[in-house]
Design a protein around this motif. Structure first.
Motif, short mmCIF file in Angstrom:
data_model
loop_
_atom_site.label_atom_id
_atom_site.label_comp_id
_atom_site.label_asym_id
_atom_site.label_seq_id
_atom_site.Cartn_x
_atom_site.Cartn_y
_atom_site.Cartn_z
N VAL A 102 -0.20 15.06 -5.73
CA VAL A 102 -0.15 13.71 -5.16
C VAL A 102 -0.78 13.73 -3.76
N ASP A 103 -1.21 12.56 -3.31
CA ASP A 103 -1.92 12.48 -2.04
C ASP A 103 -1.09 11.83 -0.94
N ASP A 132 5.08 3.65 -13.83
CA ASP A 132 3.79 3.78 -13.16
C ASP A 132 4.04 3.67 -11.66
N LYS A 143 1.84 3.11 -7.46
CA LYS A 143 0.63 2.94 -6.67
C LYS A 143 -0.32 4.10 -6.95
N ASN A 144 -1.49 3.79 -7.49
CA ASN A 144 -2.50 4.80 -7.84
C ASN A 144 -1.98 5.81 -8.85
N ILE A 145 -0.98 5.42 -9.65
CA ILE A 145 -0.41 6.30 -10.67
C ILE A 145 -0.55 5.61 -12.02
N ALA A 146 -1.18 6.28 -12.96
CA ALA A 146 -1.39 5.71 -14.29
C ALA A 146 -0.06 5.52 -15.01
N LYS A 147 -0.01 4.52 -15.87
CA LYS A 147 1.22 4.19 -16.57
C LYS A 147 1.50 5.21 -17.66
N SER A 161 0.82 -1.22 0.00
CA SER A 161 0.00 0.00 0.00
C SER A 161 0.85 1.26 0.00
N HIS A 215 3.33 4.15 -1.31
CA HIS A 215 3.41 4.85 -2.58
C HIS A 215 4.79 4.64 -3.20
#
Length: 428
Positions: A275-276, A225, A227-231, A213, A215
């Motif tokens: 980013v989060d 790419d 975690k939660n990042i588009a390729k 989980s 980042h």
């Protein structure tokens, strides 16, 4: 009677001599014939062996070029890969390099936090500036370069290495930072994964305590790419393309408060405005699906970002950069320096009133006189590149100071890297 006898004896001697000579001649001819035959066989074998040797040499050169990259200039240039030529998919031709760096906009931070160029590392030992999370990692030599080799790593666990930092259990990444390293790819689907957290020392900062989980950024040879990042793909590639050539890639990450950008060689492949998560540290690992290929990295640098360079000119009358890099003991500008150079070109085009003296500086390694000469050549090389990019020559001068004006101690790799710098001093 005596005359007849003498004549008979002479005739017999001549006849015997002729017979003997004939036999000797016959033996000699046979002997010479055998020698000629053996020599012919020997020379034929030699020609055949030479032909075989040449065939094997070509085959070995092909293997070497596959291992080394392009087999010609892999020591100084990025991996020869990228956008395929027209018709490549139909002919099976390998993608060729389209590395222009013309639009490269990565500008590294000006204050170096961590630097490892692997100088003086011992082959087979663990890298002296790193700590092990898990796996088998050691120093090695690849094509004449010192490298960090990942021999066995399972990227889905606590694998990889982390830099040795004084405050490694705390958040040591500032609000603005950059990360750079060179990565070797033997196959397109090898990947290097960057966790923006120290997987060994900062577990207290990871509330989830779950690696999957966290980042991260994952860099394949032609895509990135996370975690939660588009390729994002390198130009010319739109999927897991197997048409790739083994070689080096320059990986770069830029973080500015909330915005994150990632680069492969001359191309930006990820651009996230917000980013989060909060990056707090650095872990790098290697993953190979087939399990029989090693990973290699070199030239790792983490730097703190600075205020925009133009603002530094307004306040200080100059700006300083360590982002313009050169080959060791040479004045050859490395391709990844083009981000900073492109920035300066744009700045000078936007502000035609700006004129600069480009000043070169070195660390304290080597003789004073040699360092001064080297700094002069490097400053001149930067000036010439700016002129090549369209800046008028009468707006630029150059000067080299060698090691005479250090900005910090030369006792550490980070200090030396900070002193190896280029300054743009505003002149009227």
């Amino acid at each position: 009677m005596k005359s007849t006898t003498l004549l008979l004896i002479c005739t017999m001697v001549i006849a015997l001599s002729a017979s003997t000579n004939a036999q000797l001649l016959e033996k000699t001819i046979k002997k010479v014939g055998k020698k000629v035959e053996k020599e012919a066989e020997k020379r034929t074998d030699q020609k055949v062996n030479k032909g075989i040797d040449k065939a094997f040499d070509k085959a070995e050169e092909g293997v070497d070029s596959t291992v080394k990259g392009d087999g010609t200039n892999n020591q100084k240039q990025p991996a020869q890969q990228g956008k395929p030529k027209q018709g490549a998919s139909a002919t099976g031709e390998q993608p060729q390099a389209v590395l222009t760096w013309a639009k490269y906009d990565f500008v590294p931070g000006s204050q170096i936090i961590f630097e490892d160029n692997l100088q003086d590392e011992q082959n087979g030992e663990f890298p002296s500036k790193w700590d092990l999370v898990f796996g088998i990692v050691e120093n090695a030599n690849l094509n004449g370069d010192n490298v960090i080799m990942f021999r066995k790593c399972n990227i889905n666990a606590y694998d990889g290495i982390v830099p040795l930092m004084k405050n490694s259990n705390e958040d040591y990444l500032p609000d603005e930072f950059t990360i750079e390293f060179d990565a070797y790819y033997e196959k397109y689907n090898n990947s290097y994964r960057i966790f923006l957290l120290d997987a060994k020392n900062q577990k207290n900062l990871d509330k989830s305590n779950n690696l999957s989980s966290r980042h991260f950024l994952r860099f394949d040879q032609n895509a990135a790419d996370g975690k939660n990042i588009a390729k994002g793909f390198y130009p010319g590639f739109s999927n897991a393309d197997t048409k790739s050539i083994p070689g080096w890639r320059h990986i770069a990450i830029s973080f500015n408060k909330r915005a994150l950008k990632a680069y492969i060689d001359d191309a930006r492949v990820i651009n996230i405005p917000n980013v989060d998560f909060n990056p707090v540290g650095f872990t790098v690992g290697f993953h190979n699906p087939s399990g029989n290929i090693n990973g290699y990295i070199k030239n790792v640098r983490i730097a703190k970002g600075a205020v925009p360079l133009y603002s530094k000119i307004l306040t200080d009358g100059k700006f300083v950069t360590t982002g313009i890099k050169f080959d060791v003991n040479q004045a050859t500008i490395k391709p990844e320096s083009m981000g900073t150079i492109n920035y300066v070109v744009k700045m000078m085009n936007d502000h035609p009133e700006l004129n600069f003296c480009v000043e070169g500086h070195t660390d304290s390694d080597g003789a004073d006189a040699a360092n001064k000469t080297l700094s002069e050549k490097r400053a001149a090389a930067v000036r010439n590149e700016l002129i090549n990019q369209g800046i008028s020559a009468n707006r630029l001068t150059s000067k080299g100071w060698g090691e005479s004006k250090p900005v910090t101690s030369n006792d550490t790799p980070e200090g030396k890297a900070q002193n190896r710098r280029v300054e743009f001093v505003k002149v009227k």
